[in-house]
Write an enzyme that holds these catalytic residues in place. Sequence first.
Site, PDB file in Angstrom:
ATOM      1  N   GLU A  88       0.834  -1.208   0.000  1.00 27.65           N
ATOM      2  CA  GLU A  88       0.000   0.000   0.000  1.00 27.65           C
ATOM      3  C   GLU A  88       0.869   1.259   0.000  1.00 27.65           C
ATOM      4  O   GLU A  88       0.547   2.249  -0.663  1.00 27.65           O
ATOM      5  CB  GLU A  88      -0.943  -0.026   1.213  1.00 27.65           C
ATOM      6  CG  GLU A  88      -2.034  -1.091   1.072  1.00 27.65           C
ATOM      7  CD  GLU A  88      -2.923  -1.189   2.288  1.00 27.65           C
ATOM      8  OE1 GLU A  88      -4.145  -1.021   2.149  1.00 27.65           O
ATOM      9  OE2 GLU A  88      -2.395  -1.428   3.396  1.00 27.65           O
TER      10      GLU A  88
ATOM     11  N   GLU B 297      -4.006  -9.431   4.028  1.00 22.95           N
ATOM     12  CA  GLU B 297      -4.793  -9.120   5.231  1.00 22.95           C
ATOM     13  C   GLU B 297      -5.982 -10.056   5.436  1.00 22.95           C
ATOM     14  O   GLU B 297      -6.391 -10.305   6.580  1.00 22.95           O
ATOM     15  CB  GLU B 297      -5.288  -7.671   5.160  1.00 22.95           C
ATOM     16  CG  GLU B 297      -4.218  -6.631   5.414  1.00 22.95           C
ATOM     17  CD  GLU B 297      -3.405  -6.278   4.175  1.00 22.95           C
ATOM     18  OE1 GLU B 297      -2.603  -5.331   4.235  1.00 22.95           O
ATOM     19  OE2 GLU B 297      -3.560  -6.956   3.135  1.00 22.95           O
TER      20      GLU B 297
END
Length: 694
Positions: free
Chosen positions: A105, A125
């Site tokens: 990210e 995640e």
Amino acid sequence: MAVDYAVRDGIAVITLDNPPVNGLGHSTRLGIVEGIERARGDASVSAVVITGAGRAFSGGADITEFNTPKATQEPTLHTVIKAVEGSAKPVVAAIHSVAMGGGLELALGAHFRVAAPGAQIALPEVKLGILPGAGGTQRLPRAVGLETALNMIVSGAPVLSEKLAGTALFDRMAEGDLLDDAVAFAKQVGAQDGPHPKVRDSTIKHPNAEGFIQFARNSVATIAKDFPAPHKCIDAIEAGVKNGFERGLAFERECFLALVQTPESRALRHAFFGERAAGKIADVPSSTPVRTIARVGVIGAGMMGGGIAMNFVNAGLPVTLLETKQDALERGVATIRKNFEAQVKKGKLTTEKVEERMALLKPTLAYDDLAEADLIIEAVFEELGVKEQVFRKIDEVAKPGAILASNTSTLDLNAIAAFTKRPEDVVGMHFFSPANVMKLLEVVRGEKTAKDVLATVMQVAKKIKKTAVVSGVCDGFIGNRMIEQYVRQALFMLDEGALPAQIDRAIEKFGFAMGPFRMSDLAGNDIGWAIRKRRYQEQPELHYSRIADRLCEAGRFGQKTGGGWYDYKAGERNALPSKLVDDMIVAHSKELGVERRKISDDEIVERLVFSLVNEGAKILDEGIASKASDIDMVYLTGYGFPLYRGGPMLYADTVGLYNVERAMRKYAARPNGDAWAPARRVTELASQGKGFTS
């Protein structure tokens, strides 16, 4: 310092340096923002490169800060990405080795990205029951396309950087030194005027986005029905497709905060940390020297011994496989080859790899051939007299410093160690069947097991890709000691009014991979029978249902005899309810004078799961297991406990130990209630409002 700042030929180089994987802890996040500000104020700097020291660009969040105030202390990852994205000077992410989770990210927030071949790219995640919380669901689809991004996010699986080379994720693939290439590229883009590109400004292109998202939703409903995170990942991606980046980002944040609170996410995070904690032994520091394991000996070429040998040749270690008879040896080697060839048919192995692994296997009938082994594991019949013969012989032939391991599942390891002149070298290595498949390895620590032996075996477990959990010495260790109480309750419920199919169905609906009676038929009912016979001699006061003995007396040992608690058709494994067995159970209740009653599925689940919990608490009280998460890892990796419930001890915490203790006392007041006196730890924690995993 978690971040290093340097200027190289007019380019600011910000290097993340937070071993082992440059986790984005608070000091790292702060260092990145300060580095961006420092570059902004330096007129000699035209661009910025962000890279990672050591063996990763960044593996994402710093797990040492989980559940601490630092995890959410400013600058958060959102703030860091905003600073990177908003930099007036172009920022280039130089990616190597690993860019996962928050690390990816962060890279997506840079204006440009240069990648080294072989880097693992992922947003994992979902494996923690959450979704990417810093724009991953919004930026990745804009960088690699809807289909690729959705598949990556929903699966959490890593993709090699080369496979993404043709997408907008990477502006350049490094051909030489990554940092040299990234600095050269930064100089080029730093000399250009105009606004720098931002992933957020791109659109998500797909010829039929709505149709593909619905297809993905249908697929996830089938394969991940018990986990909410994959569904929310799709929702967040869809929000970005339909409503644009800003609204998609806001919705992603809502989903992230909601998922963090779910019991499923709590369970997955518990398992994640539990697996790492299992390898840490309080009195065996990580600096403990380990012994060299270059050659392995395995005694017994049956299903268990052959599976154990496969683990080591898979890891590239030569194995000497010992049997006492030629036909048994040949049969064992043939089975190993057959197992490898099955993997070839599935595309998991090449023929060349099979031959490489088989070449590492040395079959023998001579104990003397074990003389050079650094680790010798016996996998012979589960009877103390047999183990004594084997260990006395090993003691004669094994070289000094060799580790002598027993695969015993229930027997006294201290007694086994006493058969040798070197009890400090003896340890338990209890593999689970099939040993080449199952992840769990119970490492049994004897009274005299040396610390370096324990440290070595834990390291070996990692090498052969097992989840190792340390147990003290007791009958059955952690897993089998607990499962005995679970099966004991299942048998009592047969006496009281249930039938095998109902009990199995109820616990499988709860999430177990297999109910107690299907499990027993698969393993062989004669195994439990042998244990009960030993119990009748050693603990005559212990109350057992005798219905399982009746089954075994009738020769119904399970799948291997074509009938156990269920009937089986020849060549098939489908469990078919047996009228003969059901009639036998009803007749047994009548002989006992028990009026059969209707037992609810809720009661079945409570009695089975809470019997595990109570015995697990006793194991903690006695110091057989050092922590509750170790018990949960045993059950998640070896006994089919549902992952999304986190293991028996975490599940008890989820229910609340106050409620668990009340249920135990309720069952203690009923017939067959002698097993239900709550363990000391259950009572104490319940009175304090605490849990096993608090």
